[in-house]
Design an enzyme around this catalytic site. Structure first.
Site, PDB file in Angstrom:
ATOM      1  NE  ARG A 224      18.366  -3.024  -5.363  1.00  0.00           N
ATOM      2  CZ  ARG A 224      19.082  -1.427  -5.653  1.00  0.00           C
ATOM      3  NH1 ARG A 224      20.306  -1.218  -5.428  1.00  0.00           N
ATOM      4  NH2 ARG A 224      18.192  -0.723  -6.741  1.00  0.00           N
ATOM      5  CE  LYS A 266      19.481  -8.335 -12.114  1.00  0.00           C
ATOM      6  NZ  LYS A 266      17.681  -8.790 -12.181  1.00  0.00           N
ATOM      7  CG  HIS A 354      11.248  -5.427  -0.777  1.00  0.00           C
ATOM      8  ND1 HIS A 354      12.636  -5.201  -1.726  1.00  0.00           N
ATOM      9  CD2 HIS A 354      10.158  -3.897  -0.136  1.00  0.00           C
ATOM     10  CE1 HIS A 354      11.874  -3.807  -2.320  1.00  0.00           C
ATOM     11  NE2 HIS A 354      10.702  -3.729  -1.707  1.00  0.00           N
ATOM     12  NE  ARG A 357      15.779  -0.726  -1.874  1.00  0.00           N
ATOM     13  CZ  ARG A 357      16.705  -0.723  -2.630  1.00  0.00           C
ATOM     14  NH1 ARG A 357      17.561  -0.029  -1.632  1.00  0.00           N
ATOM     15  NH2 ARG A 357      16.513   0.039  -3.265  1.00  0.00           N
ATOM     16  CG  HIS A 380      15.010   4.166  -6.775  1.00  0.00           C
ATOM     17  ND1 HIS A 380      15.020   4.479  -5.265  1.00  0.00           N
ATOM     18  CD2 HIS A 380      15.258   2.251  -6.087  1.00  0.00           C
ATOM     19  CE1 HIS A 380      13.848   4.024  -4.699  1.00  0.00           C
ATOM     20  NE2 HIS A 380      14.766   2.309  -5.356  1.00  0.00           N
ATOM     21  CE1 TYR A 390      10.571  12.542  -0.758  1.00  0.00           C
ATOM     22  CE2 TYR A 390      11.602  11.008  -2.345  1.00  0.00           C
ATOM     23  CZ  TYR A 390      11.381  12.021  -0.725  1.00  0.00           C
ATOM     24  OH  TYR A 390      12.467  12.616  -0.454  1.00  0.00           O
TER      25      TYR A 390
END
Length: 409
Positions: A224, A266, A354, A357, A380, A390
């Site tokens: 990130r 988080k 992003h 990433r 994740h 995928y």
């Protein structure tokens, strides 16, 4: 036997009901040891509201709701005196396990768009589904992105009202179902292999070459952007060739002042170690050489962290907005050059942090990396997020996969 009380139309009034001299009805009841009253110009729903008086529920309708609330323990009187702003402050006060920086960020977001809005000043019983839908519509029309609206809904509006439900202030959460129309994130396509190569080759041969190591690490780790901005040399083990991720760097308004701040991931899945590829290892070595050549010193400290790996021209860590601005300029200048270079030239699509990433994640998936391993590398918490990579199949990947069964079928 005492005579039953009646209203001016001769209708028998129930216990607690009375009609005042001005014609208005009152219902008195006890709640939590206190005497309460509600009023209406109508006794039953079929009564007509007197001319010049505001339309309202009938007294009997209000009685029914009150009795149900009392039976279920709903404190309607307390809710009637509490605004959404007051509820939100109460809700934040209970978030003792949330990092202080996160709480400050939530306060800033609330002050930015909710506090002075009619929604923030509403008393809890008056907040309906349409109130929240209207608020989101206003945000959308003012140019606020769907992603930001979702952040308001998921992190502020809905949980605060759920807190009110859990504490018997309101019966149901009016925010439920209000996000329809804002749930589809803007689709971010990964760069194709050709686009990725074109991007890196252009950067390496341009005035933006000093950013090349950072972009290579972003692609090679799929971290990130906050993790990249907050990466320190203490997090990098060049001998064992691994990178520790346990924090991220932000730049936002805290206590009325815009500044850097460090926060933890988080979720626990955000804390991880990422093995270096040869490309990432080389990029980090190039970054060290670049810092020496440019005389950059990583002495800038934030919340106890220093020695940041990627520094801007002012020897300070990068911010998300700065990285995106650099990427935007790179694409604009590349495409301007490519437009006059003939039909075979490649035009780059929009590129953001992003997208880099997502591109790194896509390359790992295309290489056949185990989904569970990729989930850990990406940080994740839910593998369904990882599996979306995928599930995205482009032509190039499809042809590559079909060759695997060429001699089998």
């Amino acid at each position: 036997m005492s005579e039953k009380r009646k209203d001016k139309k001769g209708r028998i009034l129930k216990d607690g009901e009375r009609q005042r001299n001005d014609g208005k009805y009152e219902f008195r009841y006890d709640y939590a040891g206190q005497r309460k009253s509600v009023y209406s110009w109508k006794l039953v729903p079929t009564d007509k509201t007197p001319p010049g008086k505001q339309e309202d529920l009938s007294l009997r309708e209000k009685e029914k709701a009150i009795m149900k609330d009392i039976a279920d323990g709903i404190d309607t009187q307390k809710a009637a005196k509490m605004t959404f702003n007051e509820l939100f402050r109460m809700y934040l006060g209970t978030k003792t396990k949330v990092k202080e920086k996160t709480v400050e960020h939530y306060k800033h977001l609330w002050e930015l768009h909710v506090e002075s809005n009619a929604l923030g000043r509403m008393y809890l019983p008056g907040i309906k589904k349409v109130s929240i839908q209207h608020f989101y519509s206003v945000l959308h029309k003012s140019g606020i992105s769907d992603a930001t609206i979702r952040a308001y809904h998921n992190n502020l509006i809905k949980p605060a009202l759920e807190f009110a439900v859990d504490n018997d202030l309101i019966r149901k959460n009016p925010a439920k179902g209000c996000l329809e129309g804002y749930t589809d994130a803007r689709r971010r396509n990964a760069l194709s292999i050709k686009e990725q190569q074109e991007f890196l080759e252009y950067v390496s041969g341009s005035t933006y070459a000093r950013y090349l190591p950072m972009f290579q690490v972003m692609l090679g780790t799929a971290c990130r952007v906050g993790e990249i901005c907050g990466l320190t040399w203490k997090d990098v083990d060049m001998k064992k060739r691994r990178i520790k991720i346990d924090h991220q760097l932000g730049y936002d308004k805290i206590d009325g002042k815009t500044r850097y701040f460090v926060s933890e991931p988080k979720t626990k899945s955000g804390i991880r170690e990422i093995p270096m590829t040869e490309q990432v290892y080389k990029a980090l070595m190039d970054q060290k050489k670049l810092d020496i050549a440019l005389g950059r010193r990583g002495n800038f400290a934030i919340d106890g962290y220093d020695g940041f790996v990627f520094l801007n021209e002012g020897s300070r860590p990068f911010t998300t907005s700065l990285i995106n601005a650099i990427l935007r300029r790179i694409v604009e200048q590349h495409n301007k050059m490519a437009a006059g270079a003939g039909e075979e030239s490649i035009l780059l699509p929009h590129i953001s942090n992003h997208i880099l990433r997502h591109t790194g994640c896509t390359r790992m998936a295309e290489a056949g990396m185990d989904p569970k391993v990729l989930q850990v590398i990406m940080g994740h918490s839910d593998i369904s997020v990882t599996m979306k990579v995928y599930n995205h199949v482009d032509k190039e990947r499809m042809y590559k996969e079909i060759k695997k069964v060429e001699n089998v079928i």
